[in-house]
Design an enzyme around this catalytic site. Sequence first.
Site, PDB file in Angstrom:
ATOM      1  N   GLY A   1      25.785  -4.921  64.853  1.00 38.61           N
ATOM      2  CA  GLY A   1      27.177  -5.336  64.714  1.00 38.61           C
ATOM      3  C   GLY A   1      27.492  -6.605  65.478  1.00 38.61           C
ATOM      4  O   GLY A   1      28.470  -7.297  65.202  1.00 38.61           O
ATOM      5  N   ARG A   2      26.676  -6.884  66.468  1.00 38.51           N
ATOM      6  CA  ARG A   2      26.895  -8.133  67.206  1.00 38.51           C
ATOM      7  C   ARG A   2      25.576  -8.743  67.663  1.00 38.51           C
ATOM      8  O   ARG A   2      25.540  -9.538  68.581  1.00 38.51           O
ATOM      9  CB  ARG A   2      27.800  -7.902  68.389  1.00 38.51           C
ATOM     10  CG  ARG A   2      27.295  -6.839  69.341  1.00 38.51           C
ATOM     11  CD  ARG A   2      28.064  -6.926  70.584  1.00 38.51           C
ATOM     12  NE  ARG A   2      27.867  -5.752  71.398  1.00 38.51           N
ATOM     13  CZ  ARG A   2      28.370  -5.629  72.588  1.00 38.51           C
ATOM     14  NH1 ARG A   2      29.101  -6.604  73.085  1.00 38.51           N
ATOM     15  NH2 ARG A   2      28.169  -4.552  73.296  1.00 38.51           N
TER      16      ARG A   2
ATOM     17  N   LYS B   1      22.762 -11.853  71.085  1.00 37.57           N
ATOM     18  CA  LYS B   1      23.719 -10.745  71.188  1.00 37.57           C
ATOM     19  C   LYS B   1      25.079 -11.347  71.526  1.00 37.57           C
ATOM     20  O   LYS B   1      25.225 -12.063  72.510  1.00 37.57           O
ATOM     21  CB  LYS B   1      23.274  -9.761  72.268  1.00 37.57           C
ATOM     22  CG  LYS B   1      24.179  -8.525  72.385  1.00 37.57           C
ATOM     23  CD  LYS B   1      23.495  -7.435  73.170  1.00 37.57           C
ATOM     24  CE  LYS B   1      24.429  -6.253  73.425  1.00 37.57           C
ATOM     25  NZ  LYS B   1      23.758  -5.208  74.227  1.00 37.57           N
TER      26      LYS B   1
ATOM     27  N   GLY C   1      32.053  -8.566  66.993  1.00 40.35           N
ATOM     28  CA  GLY C   1      30.725  -9.176  67.043  1.00 40.35           C
ATOM     29  C   GLY C   1      30.461  -9.991  68.298  1.00 40.35           C
ATOM     30  O   GLY C   1      29.433 -10.663  68.403  1.00 40.35           O
TER      31      GLY C   1
ATOM     32  N   ARG D   1      14.386   0.219  65.981  1.00 40.80           N
ATOM     33  CA  ARG D   1      14.883   1.402  66.696  1.00 40.80           C
ATOM     34  C   ARG D   1      14.608   2.659  65.878  1.00 40.80           C
ATOM     35  O   ARG D   1      14.424   2.575  64.662  1.00 40.80           O
ATOM     36  CB  ARG D   1      16.403   1.275  66.881  1.00 40.80           C
ATOM     37  CG  ARG D   1      16.817   0.005  67.610  1.00 40.80           C
ATOM     38  CD  ARG D   1      18.057  -0.622  66.966  1.00 40.80           C
ATOM     39  NE  ARG D   1      18.308  -1.958  67.540  1.00 40.80           N
ATOM     40  CZ  ARG D   1      18.989  -2.168  68.652  1.00 40.80           C
ATOM     41  NH1 ARG D   1      19.544  -1.150  69.275  1.00 40.80           N
ATOM     42  NH2 ARG D   1      19.140  -3.376  69.138  1.00 40.80           N
TER      43      ARG D   1
ATOM     44  N   ASP E   1      20.032   5.026  68.148  1.00 40.92           N
ATOM     45  CA  ASP E   1      20.048   3.618  67.744  1.00 40.92           C
ATOM     46  C   ASP E   1      19.707   2.710  68.923  1.00 40.92           C
ATOM     47  O   ASP E   1      19.551   1.504  68.736  1.00 40.92           O
ATOM     48  CB  ASP E   1      21.411   3.228  67.163  1.00 40.92           C
ATOM     49  CG  ASP E   1      22.567   3.548  68.092  1.00 40.92           C
ATOM     50  OD1 ASP E   1      22.676   4.714  68.522  1.00 40.92           O
ATOM     51  OD2 ASP E   1      23.354   2.643  68.423  1.00 40.92           O
ATOM     52  N   ASN E   2      19.606   3.275  70.121  1.00 42.72           N
ATOM     53  CA  ASN E   2      19.250   2.486  71.299  1.00 42.72           C
ATOM     54  C   ASN E   2      17.865   2.851  71.819  1.00 42.72           C
ATOM     55  O   ASN E   2      17.561   2.638  72.990  1.00 42.72           O
ATOM     56  CB  ASN E   2      20.292   2.678  72.398  1.00 42.72           C
ATOM     57  CG  ASN E   2      21.642   2.073  72.023  1.00 42.72           C
ATOM     58  OD1 ASN E   2      21.713   1.195  71.178  1.00 42.72           O
ATOM     59  ND2 ASN E   2      22.703   2.555  72.648  1.00 42.72           N
TER      60      ASN E   2
END
Length: 525
Positions: free
Chosen positions: A106-107, A127, A140, A204, A274-275
């Site tokens: 997203g960013r 990022k 973002g 990921r 997701d991390n």
Amino acid sequence: MSGLDALRFDNRFVDELPGDPEQGFRRREVRGALWSAVEPTPVAAPTLLAHSREVASLLGLDDADVASPAFANVFGGNALLSGMRPYAGNYGGHQFGNWAGQLGDGRAITLGEVVNAAGERLELQLKGAGPTPYSRTADGRAVLRSSIREFLCSEAMHHLGVPTTRALSLVGTGEAVVRDMFYDGHPNPEPGAVVCRVAPSFLRFGHYQLPASRGETDLLHTLVDFTIRRDFPHLSGEGEALYAAWFAEICERTAVMVAHWMRVGFVHGVMNTDNMSVLGLTIDYGPYGWIDNYDPDWTPNTTDAQGRRYRFGWQPRVAWWNLSRFAQALSPLFDGVEALQAGLQRFADVYARVDRETIAAKLGLADCRDDDVVRMETLQALLHQGEMDMTLFFRALMDADPADPADASLSAFDGVFYDPAKREDAMPGLRDWFDGYAARLAEEAQDPATRRERMRLANPRYVLRNYLAQQAIDAAEAGDLSGVHELLDVIRRPYDDQPGRERFAQKRPDWARQRAGCSMLSCSS
Ligand code: AMP
Ligand code: MG
């Protein structure tokens, strides 16, 4: 030719994998594709605030390249180098235990994959470079404070020997970003920044979970085959056996990574799937923190204050839970569950083995016996009850000589306590423990210098204490970057005594105990 122009790009992810036919950052669900082409959104005044010379040199960039206006332009998101193919990745994830569906970058925007002079593949990812199709309701962007935290911590982890993504640069945008730091209805404009992070891959668990959740089994297959080809070329075999070896290696790498976190006192703070990197790298530095007074129940993340799912002491079991969700996503690639279960068992076995190595190293023992595991547990309970500083304690233990009556009086540990009353209560227990430790050392033939050196390399003198990062951030927000630069230099040699830099190896001061940024952080950044 400048070093920037000499960067050689080989963008295998976008060259070999299916992408989204639509361009641009219109927010959307993206099915059947693993990435969306999107460019960074230019910023008002990109200014280089800090960089890692080690990462620059990995890329073949020298000081002149880094100082050039082109560098700040490219790594602030205002220009692309020839050969770059910017994109945002598509992935999902379990957040705080619940399946969250499509998340995606997203960013974060990948600029491209560099192959350096040594033949290493290094993905460059900005990022905070502006909106992507995956930005959902957000902007973002990233604020300076969290960008400094990611920049410093990823480099600190690297120098500590913890597998991690790296950071090349920190660029100020000259633009404000509005954030409600504690989601309590008090939004504030803050300075914005962009970090360029660097890793062989930012894949990921959630990259595999998303197609699996949608029944896109062919896409899942394609992605797994690609990952093994590009990032795990040393694995041989084919079919299920190859997939099993790949999953087991991810389990193993994850175990090693988390064991390192526990060794140095790092709390990730948001271990959502997701991390979690498939390379077993520490990834996505958000509301992370470092243990000051030893407390297995501590998390810096106020967003997780209720259940404290991601507390320090739960990280190994959360990693296992995350691997189980990952295994579930991979199950269409396997006939039965045995191979995946074997991978999860590998996690447990490797974690147990590395944990024992860590115990031996932290205590300066030649090897770890079963009673040493108990010895460490007893010590951890004492550190917790007695509110002792984890980092200071192990260095004091390293410096203490049980054969010396002065040290045997435990005065070596005077500086590790936060609370005099708790110190009083803890003293008898610590006395017993230390006597047992002294007796254990006496059973070994190891000479004291060897023990000391073994302990030095396992127990850092300098970690990125939350309040130290916050002090550097406060100064940086007022325009003074010297604190960031000095911290970056301190964390380069975390295991060495650095004369003149004692103030970076002190207990957390009282004022920092409950201050925002020092002990309380949220996901908002
Ligand atoms: P995190 O918990 O920080 O890993 O983020 C979870 C998801 O939210 C990811 O898909 C991020 O890309 C997205 N996200 C976080 N912050 C922002 C932001 N400021 N703008 C757009 N997306 C964001
Ligand atoms: Mg994330």
